[in-house]
Design a protein around this motif. Structure first.
Motif, PDB file in Angstrom:
ATOM      1  N   THR A 193      -9.024   2.981 -29.849  1.00  0.00           N
ATOM      2  CA  THR A 193      -8.204   2.375 -30.913  1.00  0.00           C
ATOM      3  C   THR A 193      -9.006   2.067 -32.166  1.00  0.00           C
ATOM      4  O   THR A 193      -8.547   2.282 -33.274  1.00  0.00           O
ATOM      5  N   ASN A 229       4.294  -6.151 -22.396  1.00  0.00           N
ATOM      6  CA  ASN A 229       4.184  -5.822 -23.818  1.00  0.00           C
ATOM      7  C   ASN A 229       4.354  -4.329 -24.077  1.00  0.00           C
ATOM      8  O   ASN A 229       4.596  -3.543 -23.144  1.00  0.00           O
ATOM      9  N   ALA A 230       4.198  -3.938 -25.345  1.00  0.00           N
ATOM     10  CA  ALA A 230       4.437  -2.551 -25.748  1.00  0.00           C
ATOM     11  C   ALA A 230       3.479  -1.578 -25.087  1.00  0.00           C
ATOM     12  O   ALA A 230       3.786  -0.389 -24.943  1.00  0.00           O
ATOM     13  N   ASP A 231       2.310  -2.065 -24.662  1.00  0.00           N
ATOM     14  CA  ASP A 231       1.347  -1.196 -23.970  1.00  0.00           C
ATOM     15  C   ASP A 231       1.609  -1.122 -22.472  1.00  0.00           C
ATOM     16  O   ASP A 231       0.877  -0.463 -21.740  1.00  0.00           O
ATOM     17  N   LYS A 267       9.247 -15.485 -37.551  1.00  0.00           N
ATOM     18  CA  LYS A 267       8.360 -14.348 -37.817  1.00  0.00           C
ATOM     19  C   LYS A 267       8.318 -14.040 -39.303  1.00  0.00           C
ATOM     20  O   LYS A 267       9.335 -13.970 -39.973  1.00  0.00           O
ATOM     21  N   GLN A 296       6.355 -11.262 -40.200  1.00  0.00           N
ATOM     22  CA  GLN A 296       6.295  -9.810 -40.187  1.00  0.00           C
ATOM     23  C   GLN A 296       6.527  -9.331 -38.764  1.00  0.00           C
ATOM     24  O   GLN A 296       5.886  -9.818 -37.826  1.00  0.00           O
ATOM     25  N   GLU A 297       7.454  -8.434 -38.580  1.00  0.00           N
ATOM     26  CA  GLU A 297       7.792  -8.007 -37.217  1.00  0.00           C
ATOM     27  C   GLU A 297       6.734  -7.043 -36.688  1.00  0.00           C
ATOM     28  O   GLU A 297       6.175  -6.236 -37.422  1.00  0.00           O
ATOM     29  N   ASP A 298       6.450  -7.147 -35.379  1.00  0.00           N
ATOM     30  CA  ASP A 298       5.535  -6.194 -34.750  1.00  0.00           C
ATOM     31  C   ASP A 298       6.241  -5.559 -33.557  1.00  0.00           C
ATOM     32  O   ASP A 298       7.372  -5.911 -33.205  1.00  0.00           O
ATOM     33  N   LEU A 299       5.577  -4.617 -32.904  1.00  0.00           N
ATOM     34  CA  LEU A 299       6.192  -3.850 -31.822  1.00  0.00           C
ATOM     35  C   LEU A 299       6.629  -4.716 -30.644  1.00  0.00           C
ATOM     36  O   LEU A 299       7.558  -4.376 -29.923  1.00  0.00           O
ATOM     37  N   ASP A 300       5.958  -5.859 -30.471  1.00  0.00           N
ATOM     38  CA  ASP A 300       6.247  -6.692 -29.309  1.00  0.00           C
ATOM     39  C   ASP A 300       7.430  -7.634 -29.506  1.00  0.00           C
ATOM     40  O   ASP A 300       7.911  -8.233 -28.550  1.00  0.00           O
ATOM     41  N   PRO A 302      10.744  -7.264 -30.111  1.00  0.00           N
ATOM     42  CA  PRO A 302      11.948  -7.044 -29.275  1.00  0.00           C
ATOM     43  C   PRO A 302      11.698  -7.379 -27.799  1.00  0.00           C
ATOM     44  O   PRO A 302      12.583  -7.912 -27.123  1.00  0.00           O
ATOM     45  N   LEU A 303      10.492  -7.082 -27.321  1.00  0.00           N
ATOM     46  CA  LEU A 303      10.176  -7.340 -25.910  1.00  0.00           C
ATOM     47  C   LEU A 303      10.079  -8.845 -25.643  1.00  0.00           C
ATOM     48  O   LEU A 303      10.519  -9.339 -24.601  1.00  0.00           O
TER      49      LEU A 303
END
Length: 892
Positions: A638, A806-808, A833, A835-839, A841-842
């Motif tokens: 990463t 999480n998203a991973d 929030k 700023q929204e991040d990938l997590d 919605p989860l």
């Protein structure tokens, strides 16, 4: 003179030499350079940076294995609560080890002539070195972890001598401390070899083909308590005076203070009748490394201390050997004239340690506060300085009240100019301040800052008790809150709770005391983590001038209002606002149920892992040139940072086991697995051998390992395993039950860094602090909502968290932002929030599930949630909580 604006806040980040502190004042550089910057350090920092970038080219295999294990391998250490935390060494510790190993392995430094090559000042001459053996000095600020550096040097020397055929290092170690207090502290770390196993000092067995743990066989001998004397594998932990062998070294006129009890007066009676003379043992072995803690003591060639080490070296020379290495660590490696030891090869100055919050920030009274202090015209010492004493007590009281909330005790440290005045100040404090009655500990010291027996006329038993009380004064069990001393205790007295220093004496060059040493006893931090803490420094003009001289070394001394009506110089304490009579804590309290986890890992399933059932694209197996195969570099998939390097030895042999171990550890770290290494190692090995590439491969072939370092192979291997392990081990029970409940009013106090905060009227807490400015704006909104009874920020100290995937695909903890009580029957959990991040919605899916679960198993209170994003909140500006609920429907 200030630090570079881009100087990193984190003490773990690799520091670019161009960002390090440097005396910017040209006049100062011309007149005082030898007192500000060690002459070898600027050039060495640049060379070490290049060497680090080259992945330690030219280092012995053993050295490279250890450097990669210590600084390039993730270390997950179990915590008492069953969770794991990543352990990292500070960069200052890393740089010290890298420099020592570079000088020994790569540059083959043997003595002062070799070391002088790194001089960038042009002012170093051979006459500045007293020793004729290999000696390196590490300058590290108080609290930066010098003992950890010594433990790493010891392990490196031991394994280097064991595994490298031509090594000139040693497996015997003389660890020297300047006094009993330091010895007590070091003994706690070295007892049972604790520090080597509590910290990740020793690589796992099997790493790079060695059984490190099994081979690390050492016996600790403390003072004269020698149990077994083998030719190798000994650590002799002692005060310097014990290294005298009989009458081998005549006493020097300059040693007048070395016989003091605390420094280590040569014992009389039963101890000297011991049949074991440590001095003779050390002189009768064939290999030795000397490690000095607080090593500024061993600087004068006329002192018996120096002569003792010189004598050891000469005896080894007579046998055809030499003293293998001497490493000194100290915050102040300075001669009496203030010049830094030229042998200093690494430097982590106080200015950098303060900036990275390794130590407390010194705070002085501002000009207005200082102007109120008047030196009275009185022959009586305490009357003359009563203003200064009183200001110190006021500042200490404010700090004491704040830290007491955290279950910690603040200490006031007062320095006087002679023993008579020392006793006078103690009586004055106890007689004029009721809270200090029977709470003042008096310690008389000699000119060199060591605790004196002769001045006090105390018996050995009393001195032992004094030493004990000085060491446990941080504890709430100790009755003492104030220490009054003729001078500073120069080193070893490593209490953490000194929050106020009062100086009532001038300093002169004769005292050989440095401003760092004056401040040093108050610099150690009370709390873990990178939070700012403060030590208030008050004193006479002469004393303050002396303290302010440290600004020449880049240290920024903050100035703040002091005295009655000013705030405490402490971190923010967030606590339940029990003292606020305007609040009904019962009404404001919010109770949150705690449910059993829905998702968990079933570790026993790991043996059933079959990665090949997961969809992944096989990687093409490429053919690399011989040159490309020699150095194999692995990068984080990463960040792109180099995480592991493997270099072929001269015979072209490579150990694939360390590479498989590296991948196994990477997968375990990413998934926070604390067990199953052996099972996973076998699975990773088989997958690489048979399934990763478009053809079966031979692990011993250097070309295979070179293929593994390609990003496509690394990513496919790690990501496929993580997906397969998560799918196999993460289970959802499908339901949950209430196992406990959290009442906010039972939250323990905690400290936070100084920052903006809101004083609430509708919360059980005394302050609302936020992770963002938006959270403070939202708290203000809740304060103004007439339909909100109470609310609270979900601080980490509340311990309310939800497990989610999480998203991973990993199990993570989610901490919602706010609790809001609309009535005794209705509570909302709020997520804000910016700023929204990938997590997101989860997390919201998990929060929704939690509300559903809790409402299913009980009906007394209805729990619901709302997601509030900053953009819509600022656009629509709701004026009540009901309006907010009606308008914000995301994730419902």
């Amino acid at each position: 003179m200030a630090l570079h604006p881009d100087f990193p806040e984190s003490p773990y980040v690799i520091l670019d030499p161009a960002l390090r502190w440097f005396p910017a004042d040209e006049a100062l550089r011309e007149t005082s350079m030898d007192k500000l910057l060690p002459p070898m350090v600027p050039q060495l920092r640049k060379q070490i940076q290049e060497w680090r970038t080259s992945h330690y080219v030219g280092a012995a295999e053993t050295s490279r294995s250890l450097l990669n294990w210590w600084f390039n391998t993730p270390h997950l250490m179990p915590k008492p609560d069953g969770t794991v935390a990543e352990f990292q060494y500070y960069f200052a510790q890393r740089e010290a080890l890298e420099t020592i190993i570079y000088l020994y392995d790569v540059m083959k430094v043997r003595d002062k002539y070799d070391l002088m090559r790194f001089d960038s000042s042009g002012a170093v001459s051979t006459g500045m070195f007293d020793e004729t053996w290999r000696r390196f000095v590490v300058k590290m600020a108080t609290g930066a972890g010098k003992t950890k550096v010594l433990s790493l040097v010891l392990a490196w020397s031991f394994f280097h001598k064991l595994y490298e055929p031509e090594s000139e290092l040693a497996r015997n170690f003389l660890v020297i401390t300047p006094n009993i207090i330091v010895l007590d502290r070091i003994y706690k770390d070295f007892k049972g070899l604790n520090i080597f196993f509590d910290d990740p000092v020793l690589p796992d067995n099997g790493i790079d083909g060695h059984n490190w743990h099994d081979d690390f066989q050492l016996t600790l001998h403390v003072q004269d308590e020698v149990r077994v004397t083998r030719s190798t594998g000994n650590i002799f932990l002692t005060n310097i005076h014990r290294v005298y062998a009989g009458n081998d070294i005549p006493a020097s006129p300059n040693d007048e203070n070395t016989m003091e009890y605390f420094l280590g007066k040569r014992p009389t009676g039963a101890t000297t009748e011991s049949k074991v003379d440590l001095g003779m043992i050390v002189r009768d072995i064939d290999e030795l490394v000397v490690l000095n803690d607080e090593a500024h003591h061993i600087h004068d060639p006329r002192m018996a201390w120096f002569k003792s080490i010189e004598d050891i070296h000469n005896r080894l020379k007579q046998k055809g050997a030499t003293l293998s290495l001497q490493v000194d660590t100290t915050a102040t490696p300075k001669h009496n004239n203030g010049a830094i030891f030229v042998q200093t090869i690494a430097d982590y100055p106080l200015v950098e340690a303060i900036s990275q919050n390794i130590v407390k920030h010194p705070v002085l009274p501002d000009a207005a506060s200082r102007a109120k202090l008047v030196e009275s015209q009185s022959a009586k010492y305490t009357e003359k300085y009563s203003d200064y004493i009183h200001l110190g007590v006021i500042e200490w009281r404010k700090a004491y009240a704040e830290h007491e909330k955290m279950g910690k005790k603040s200490i006031l440290f007062v320095m006087t100019d002679d023993t008579k005045n020392c006793d006078d100040v103690a009586s004055y404090l106890e007689g004029n301040y009721p809270d200090l009655k029977d709470a003042v500990l008096v310690i008389h010291t000699k000119n060199n800052g060591d605790i004196s027996e002769s001045v006090t006329g105390k018996s050995k038993e009393e001195l032992d008790e004094l030493r004990k009380q000085a060491n446990i004064i941080d504890s709430l069990d100790s009755p003492y809150k104030v220490v009054v001393s003729v001078m500073v205790l120069k080193e070893g007295w490593d209490v953490r709770n000194v929050t106020t220093i009062v100086g009532l004496r001038p300093y002169s060059a004769k005292s050989n005391i440095l401003p760092e040493q004056t401040l040093g006893r108050g610099l150690r931090k009370m709390y873990p983590g990178g939070m700012e803490e403060y030590v208030s420094v008050v004193g006479t003009d002469a004393f303050m001038d002396f303290v302010e001289s440290i600004q020449a070394e880049g240290v920024v001394l903050e100035r703040k209002p002091m005295g009655e009506g000013t705030g405490p110089k402490t971190p923010l304490v967030v606590e339940i606002d029990n003292e606020n009579v305007k609040k009904d804590i019962d009404d404001l309290d919010i109770e949150i149920p705690v449910m059993t986890p829905r998702v968990y890992r079933e570790y026993k399933n790991l043996s059933d892992l079959d990665v090949t059932t997961f969809g992944y694209a096989k990687v093409a197996y490429l053919q690399f040139s011989e040159e490309a195969q020699r150095e194999i570099i692995f990068k984080d998939i990463t960040t792109g940072e180099v995480t592991h390097t493997t270099i072929l030895d001269t015979a072209g042999i490579i150990d694939y086991r360390s590479v498989i171990g590296y991948f196994t550890q990477t997968i375990m770290k990413d998934l926070r697995l604390v067990s199953g290494y052996d099972v996973l190692y076998g699975k990773v090995k088989a997958f690489i051998q048979n399934d990763l590439f478009n053809q079966p491969v031979v692990l011993e072939d250097p070309n295979t390992l070179r293929n593994l370092s390609e990003l496509a192979a690394t990513k496919t291997l790690v990501e496929t395993f993580k997906k397969a392990i998560n799918a196999l081990t993460i289970q959802d029970k499908g339901d949950a039950e209430i196992r406990d409940s959290i009442k906010l009013r039972q939250t323990r106090p905690f400290v936070a860094k100084e920052q903006a905060y809101l004083i609430p009227t509708k919360s059980v807490f005394n302050r609302i602090i936020g992770d963002s400015h938006f959270e403070l704006l939202f708290a203000r909104f809740l304060e103004d909502c007439s339909d909100v009874i109470s609310y609270a920020k979900n601080y980490m100290a509340v311990h309310f968290k939800l497990d989610y995937v999480n998203a991973d695909g990993n199990i993570s903890d989610y901490y919602p932002d706010f609790f809001v009580k609309l009535s005794e029957k209705q509570i909302y959990i709020v997520e804000t929030k910016g700023q929204e991040d990938l997590d997101v919605p989860l997390k919201m899916q998990r929060l929704s599930q939690w509300c559903e679960d809790i409402n299913h198993v009980q009906s007394d209170i209805t729990y619901d949630f709302v997601y509030v994003d900053m953009e819509n909140f600022e656009q629509y500006k709701p004026t009540s909580f009901r309006q907010l609920i009606d308008g914000f429907k995301d994730f419902k």
